[in-house]
Write a protein that holds these residues in place. Sequence first.
Motif, mmCIF file in Angstrom:
data_model
loop_
_atom_site.group_PDB
_atom_site.id
_atom_site.type_symbol
_atom_site.label_atom_id
_atom_site.label_comp_id
_atom_site.label_asym_id
_atom_site.label_seq_id
_atom_site.Cartn_x
_atom_site.Cartn_y
_atom_site.Cartn_z
ATOM 1 N N LEU A 1 0.829 -1.204 0.000
ATOM 2 C CA LEU A 1 0.000 0.000 0.000
ATOM 3 C C LEU A 1 0.864 1.255 0.000
ATOM 4 O O LEU A 1 0.541 2.245 -0.683
ATOM 5 C CB LEU A 1 -0.932 -0.006 1.210
ATOM 6 C CG LEU A 1 -2.058 -1.033 1.190
ATOM 7 C CD1 LEU A 1 -2.920 -0.896 2.442
ATOM 8 C CD2 LEU A 1 -2.915 -0.894 -0.057
ATOM 9 N N ASP A 2 1.937 1.243 0.766
ATOM 10 C CA ASP A 2 2.832 2.405 0.772
ATOM 11 C C ASP A 2 3.372 2.661 -0.632
ATOM 12 O O ASP A 2 3.474 3.819 -1.076
ATOM 13 C CB ASP A 2 3.973 2.148 1.757
ATOM 14 C CG ASP A 2 4.869 3.370 1.955
ATOM 15 O OD1 ASP A 2 4.342 4.505 1.935
ATOM 16 O OD2 ASP A 2 6.079 3.174 2.128
ATOM 17 N N TYR A 3 3.686 1.588 -1.340
ATOM 18 C CA TYR A 3 4.208 1.723 -2.700
ATOM 19 C C TYR A 3 3.154 2.284 -3.655
ATOM 20 O O TYR A 3 3.410 3.258 -4.367
ATOM 21 C CB TYR A 3 4.686 0.351 -3.193
ATOM 22 C CG TYR A 3 5.031 0.324 -4.662
ATOM 23 C CD1 TYR A 3 6.241 0.822 -5.129
ATOM 24 C CD2 TYR A 3 4.137 -0.199 -5.588
ATOM 25 C CE1 TYR A 3 6.559 0.806 -6.477
ATOM 26 C CE2 TYR A 3 4.439 -0.226 -6.940
ATOM 27 C CZ TYR A 3 5.654 0.275 -7.381
ATOM 28 O OH TYR A 3 5.944 0.258 -8.714
ATOM 29 N N ILE A 4 1.946 1.692 -3.658
ATOM 30 C CA ILE A 4 0.952 2.156 -4.637
ATOM 31 C C ILE A 4 0.439 3.551 -4.286
ATOM 32 O O ILE A 4 0.183 4.364 -5.176
ATOM 33 C CB ILE A 4 -0.212 1.158 -4.794
ATOM 34 C CG1 ILE A 4 -1.089 1.084 -3.539
ATOM 35 C CG2 ILE A 4 0.300 -0.215 -5.186
ATOM 36 C CD1 ILE A 4 -2.360 0.273 -3.738
ATOM 37 N N PRO B 1 -0.702 7.093 7.881
ATOM 38 C CA PRO B 1 -0.363 6.776 6.499
ATOM 39 C C PRO B 1 0.277 5.396 6.408
ATOM 40 O O PRO B 1 0.736 4.835 7.414
ATOM 41 C CB PRO B 1 0.628 7.878 6.113
ATOM 42 C CG PRO B 1 1.217 8.325 7.403
ATOM 43 C CD PRO B 1 0.122 8.173 8.429
ATOM 44 N N ALA B 2 0.331 4.856 5.209
ATOM 45 C CA ALA B 2 0.845 3.503 5.025
ATOM 46 C C ALA B 2 2.282 3.371 5.525
ATOM 47 O O ALA B 2 2.657 2.329 6.077
ATOM 48 C CB ALA B 2 0.749 3.102 3.559
ATOM 49 N N ALA B 3 3.091 4.411 5.352
ATOM 50 C CA ALA B 3 4.488 4.338 5.798
ATOM 51 C C ALA B 3 4.582 4.104 7.293
ATOM 52 O O ALA B 3 5.454 3.354 7.767
ATOM 53 C CB ALA B 3 5.221 5.625 5.411
ATOM 54 N N ASP B 4 3.689 4.711 8.075
ATOM 55 C CA ASP B 4 3.696 4.505 9.521
ATOM 56 C C ASP B 4 3.203 3.116 9.892
ATOM 57 O O ASP B 4 3.669 2.509 10.857
ATOM 58 C CB ASP B 4 2.837 5.572 10.209
ATOM 59 C CG ASP B 4 3.468 6.955 10.167
ATOM 60 O OD1 ASP B 4 4.613 7.060 9.672
ATOM 61 O OD2 ASP B 4 2.826 7.922 10.597
ATOM 62 N N VAL B 5 2.242 2.607 9.132
ATOM 63 C CA VAL B 5 1.759 1.244 9.369
ATOM 64 C C VAL B 5 2.868 0.241 9.061
ATOM 65 O O VAL B 5 3.034 -0.761 9.769
ATOM 66 C CB VAL B 5 0.504 0.963 8.533
ATOM 67 C CG1 VAL B 5 0.022 -0.471 8.752
ATOM 68 C CG2 VAL B 5 -0.613 1.941 8.889
ATOM 69 N N VAL B 6 3.640 0.501 8.009
ATOM 70 C CA VAL B 6 4.796 -0.355 7.699
ATOM 71 C C VAL B 6 5.739 -0.404 8.892
ATOM 72 O O VAL B 6 6.186 -1.480 9.310
ATOM 73 C CB VAL B 6 5.539 0.163 6.450
ATOM 74 C CG1 VAL B 6 6.875 -0.568 6.283
ATOM 75 C CG2 VAL B 6 4.688 -0.020 5.205
#
Length: 454
Positions: free
Chosen positions: A127-130, A263-268
């Motif tokens: 998700l962070d990528y897309i 955001p997805a980066a934080d979830v990663v």
Amino acid sequence: MTEGSPGFLNGRYRLKDLIGRGGMASVYRATDERLGRDVAIKIFDAAAATEIDIARQQAEINVLASLNHHSVTTLFDVGVHRADAGRPRIYLVMELVAGADLRRRLDQDPLSTRHIAQVGYDLAEGLDYIHGRGVVHRDIKPANILLAEYSSDSRTRARLTDFGIALFPDAARMTNQGLTTGTAAYLSPEQARGDRVGPPSDIYALGLVLLECFTGETAFPGQPVQSAVARLLRDPAMPETLAPAWRDLLTSMLARDPEQRPPAADVVLALRQAVIAETGRHRVMETHHLDADEPQRLDEVARLEILDTPPDGTFDRIAALAARVFSVPIAIVSIVDTDRIWFKAHHGLDLKEIPRDPGLCASAILSKGPWLIEDARRDPRALANPLVAEGFGLQFYAGVPLTTQNGYNLGTLCVLDHEPRTVTAEEIATLEDLAALVMNELELRLESRRAVHH
């Protein structure tokens, strides 16, 4: 088969068995006879030939063609199947992922917490990528998550598939003739309202998927309208057995207000830490052949006789050195007991102990390596922690475990700050060296006390 027959596409792809069927397309296992490899082929139904259908198919092609990531299925080729004269059918040739989808996997057996963390981490990376490329999937659900199994790898890898309704977030209203697009049970609140959606919608859906991995049940079951409306009225129930770190993460991902979701980066970042913690716990269990290592860890705490000893200038100097290396106001040598965290050294902090539950050291000892929170205001693992949310104002934490020779983590050497900051590999290496020095000193003191007694 001959060219143009239902089982042979473009003189190249020979269809085998049906893998799955959706509302507008079917997916087959096939052989690419030119390259001698198996692939997955998605063939859109002949009935899906309206202007809207064709536009959606072209959008999926455009999205897949723009993506190249290990957590996203890869598009190899696109063609048109003309076996039915006058009713051409678009098909997509994609990599064949060996393994079941998450829906089938959940219907068989529950996943371990470690496996959930790994699956979530892979999906969050995807998700962070897309999202970074302006794409919103809009249909994150177990059936659209493939679990790839590689013989050379010890763990399953999760892959996102079916970008049939994925669009760029600046596209027009993401509905079809007034109907919300997506799968009812996994819609975000904004999707359920028919509002414009963006990346936070995918974060919400991923939160529902991870929650279902823990509970084995869909958070919002029922008919489409009933399911969609339910999430506008209430938050999904969290099981009482869920660990605090998981509860904090999922609560933030499932916030009804999309602005409140990470955001997805934080979830990663959060799920990466969960993978580290769960893998470390798993490895300790394997090493010691135990169902749980906490009793043995506490035995090590007792063996070293470190809870009731007087203050020690050596540990104070090590803590002060750690604070100087990181240029932070606080450094602690901690020991995690049954219900307390005891501070053997507490540079810059006038406390000797705190309850175990809110202490970040209790989480850090589950890791086999450094446990870092570089910005607690954005890190889902720490948002609800009282040391962050309340008066203390913790914003940065870096801790490495104090590990005995037989692999048990007694506590941590950690540094804290009231401001966010980043750390370098060299700083972490120094902190690990200082932690090893703490352990050497603890063992030396034990031997000295035993020598005196004898």
